[in-house]
Design a protein around this motif. Structure first.
Motif, PDB file in Angstrom:
ATOM      1  N   SER A   1     -10.887  -0.688  -3.255  1.00  0.00           N
ATOM      2  CA  SER A   1     -11.524   0.399  -2.518  1.00  0.00           C
ATOM      3  C   SER A   1     -10.505   1.482  -2.171  1.00  0.00           C
ATOM      4  O   SER A   1     -10.765   2.687  -2.334  1.00  0.00           O
ATOM      5  CB  SER A   1     -12.174  -0.149  -1.248  1.00  0.00           C
ATOM      6  N   HIS A   2      -9.328   1.046  -1.730  1.00  0.00           N
ATOM      7  CA  HIS A   2      -8.279   1.989  -1.352  1.00  0.00           C
ATOM      8  C   HIS A   2      -7.784   2.769  -2.561  1.00  0.00           C
ATOM      9  O   HIS A   2      -7.659   4.011  -2.505  1.00  0.00           O
ATOM     10  CB  HIS A   2      -7.115   1.230  -0.705  1.00  0.00           C
TER      11      HIS A   2
ATOM     12  N   ARG B   1     -17.964  -9.002  -8.645  1.00  0.00           N
ATOM     13  CA  ARG B   1     -16.858  -8.167  -8.164  1.00  0.00           C
ATOM     14  C   ARG B   1     -16.253  -7.347  -9.304  1.00  0.00           C
ATOM     15  O   ARG B   1     -15.859  -6.191  -9.109  1.00  0.00           O
ATOM     16  CB  ARG B   1     -15.795  -9.035  -7.484  1.00  0.00           C
TER      17      ARG B   1
ATOM     18  N   SER C   1       0.817  -1.217   0.000  1.00  0.00           N
ATOM     19  CA  SER C   1       0.000   0.000   0.000  1.00  0.00           C
ATOM     20  C   SER C   1       0.850   1.265   0.000  1.00  0.00           C
ATOM     21  O   SER C   1       0.477   2.279  -0.615  1.00  0.00           O
ATOM     22  CB  SER C   1      -0.947  -0.003   1.204  1.00  0.00           C
TER      23      SER C   1
ATOM     24  N   TYR D   1     -13.364  -6.391  -7.202  1.00  0.00           N
ATOM     25  CA  TYR D   1     -13.500  -5.525  -6.028  1.00  0.00           C
ATOM     26  C   TYR D   1     -12.985  -6.228  -4.774  1.00  0.00           C
ATOM     27  O   TYR D   1     -13.290  -7.386  -4.510  1.00  0.00           O
ATOM     28  CB  TYR D   1     -14.964  -5.129  -5.797  1.00  0.00           C
ATOM     29  N   ASP D   2     -12.187  -5.484  -4.011  1.00  0.00           N
ATOM     30  CA  ASP D   2     -11.747  -5.914  -2.688  1.00  0.00           C
ATOM     31  C   ASP D   2     -11.232  -4.685  -1.958  1.00  0.00           C
ATOM     32  O   ASP D   2     -11.407  -3.543  -2.419  1.00  0.00           O
ATOM     33  CB  ASP D   2     -10.686  -7.024  -2.763  1.00  0.00           C
ATOM     34  N   ALA D   3     -10.578  -4.872  -0.820  1.00  0.00           N
ATOM     35  CA  ALA D   3     -10.094  -3.736  -0.037  1.00  0.00           C
ATOM     36  C   ALA D   3      -9.043  -2.936  -0.800  1.00  0.00           C
ATOM     37  O   ALA D   3      -8.966  -1.702  -0.669  1.00  0.00           O
ATOM     38  CB  ALA D   3      -9.536  -4.230   1.296  1.00  0.00           C
ATOM     39  N   ASN D   4      -8.212  -3.621  -1.603  1.00  0.00           N
ATOM     40  CA  ASN D   4      -7.204  -2.911  -2.394  1.00  0.00           C
ATOM     41  C   ASN D   4      -7.860  -1.976  -3.412  1.00  0.00           C
ATOM     42  O   ASN D   4      -7.434  -0.830  -3.585  1.00  0.00           O
ATOM     43  CB  ASN D   4      -6.304  -3.908  -3.129  1.00  0.00           C
TER      44      ASN D   4
END
Length: 389
Positions: A99-100, A152, A74, A94-97
């Motif tokens: 989103s970030h 996703r 990150s 789609y995942d946390a990465n």
């Protein structure tokens, strides 16, 4: 089969550079494009990220690019986002990465594009996709996997400002699904493919296209999900192998020999999946490349890459008349098109007296190399990655 002296190439993945080397290339220009992909591979990553970065690096434009992965971390990704003008998410789920990346890019006023090369973003089409790919309808895990995968991708697509894809047919599906603007950058060959393909073709031409008297038909499957596609041509292939002693079959990839062709296994050569450079050598040995496709919305979204990669080494293609292959192939001029009912007659025309088709190969190769190279795609790439919402 054609005779060639050009040996296989020593191969290592050309995208094995460390983060800082990729970052240095990325930051050179006045407009910087960050391509993100989940993990480097020989298929979508190569076509939709690596090739684009290479093309921009080889150009005289002031646009530079680099490819990056969640595994870069990150902190490093944040460094990329600070310098980027445009972010391209290539078929990422789609995942946390995600989103970030999207949140950070948006907070800094960056343009975020989504690149997708397949009809894999609309869950309304899941049943069609699984049927086309010969998946097991009875296995609940199959449905869980594909619904999650497709949804996703669709979620990430809708988060972006615009999309990039490979052909007009797929572009319309993206617009209908997302309402986003769509840019078209077809798949094409990178520098390594073109250079080795040129050497292979010049070898064949220097030998006056000398052959061993047999005619080889090649099917280059890539993955086992193409079984239903190949089955379209199997009855015609069985009939031709029965009637023409000089006919031979090449199968490259994960596909196993169908039962109808078992009795011809002594006239069939099966090769494992090759790296994308040396695959060109295997294709160059074959006279006819077959690309059967089930005709539906999903397959009409597929790109014409099997045509142009074969054409680059002087191999002529018989393909199903999907939207992209119909646009790329002019029957009798640079290949042939075959409906599901015509495979035997079209293939018979192609292999019955192959020598009369040798004059097609140069024109076919010239057209493919001219149309499916980085230099040919540069303006389309620039139009997409310099667009502002």
């Amino acid at each position: 089969m054609f005779f060639i002296d050009t040996p296989p190439r020593d191969y290592s993945d050309p995208w094995s550079e460390d983060f800082w080397s990729r970052f240095a290339t990325f930051r050179k220009g006045s407009h910087r494009v960050a391509y993100f992909y989940e993990k480097a591979d020989n298929s979508t990553f190569r076509y939709r990220a690596y090739n684009m970065v290479q093309t921009l690096a080889d150009s005289t434009s002031d646009v530079s690019a680099g490819y990056f992965f969640p595994s870069d971390g990150s902190g490093r990704i944040d460094s990329v986002l600070k310098l980027a003008d445009t972010v391209v998410l290539c078929r990422m789920r789609y995942d946390a990465n995600i989103s970030h990346i999207v949140a950070r890019a948006r907070s800094m006023g960056k343009t975020v594009l989504y690149d997708v090369d397949d009809l894999v973003f609309d869950t309304d089409l899941t049943h069609l996709i699984l049927g086309t790919l010969a998946q097991d309808f009875k296995h609940p895990g199959v449905w869980d996997h594909w619904f999650a995968y497709i949804s996703r991708i669709g979620t990430t697509l809708r988060m972006c400002d615009a999309a990039i894809t490979t052909n007009p047919f797929l572009a319309r599906r993206i617009t209908e699904f997302s309402g986003k603007p769509v840019f078209i950058v077809p798949n094409y060959m990178n520098r390594q493919q073109l250079e080795f393909s040129a050497a292979l073709y010049e070898d064949k031409r220097a030998r006056a296209f000398q052959r061993n008297g047999r005619c080889h038909i090649g099917y280059f499957s890539g993955t086992p999900t193409h079984k239903r596609d190949f089955d379209l041509a199997v009855p015609a292939l069985a009939s031709l192998l029965e009637r023409y002693d000089h006919a031979r079959l090449f199968i490259v990839g994960y596909l196993s020999l169908p039962p109808m062709l078992e009795r011809f296994k002594d006239r069939t050569e099966i090769y494992p999946l090759h790296d994308f450079v040396n695959l060109q050598r295997i294709i160059s040995l074959v006279e006819i490349n077959v690309v059967p496709l089930v005709d539906n919305v999903f397959t009409n979204c597929k790109s014409e890459l099997k045509y142009f990669e074969a054409a680059a080494v002087g191999c002529l293609t018989v393909a199903s008349p999907t939207s992209t292959y119909s646009a790329a192939i002019e029957p009798g001029v640079n290949g042939w098109l075959s409906s599901s009912l015509e495979w035997e007659s079209v293939l018979e025309n192609a292999i019955g007296d192959f020598d009369k088709h040798l004059d097609m190969m140069q024109a076919t190769r010239d057209k493919a190399v001219g149309a499916y190279s980085g230099s040919a795609m540069l303006n389309a790439i620039l139009a997409a990655v310099t667009w502002r919402r």
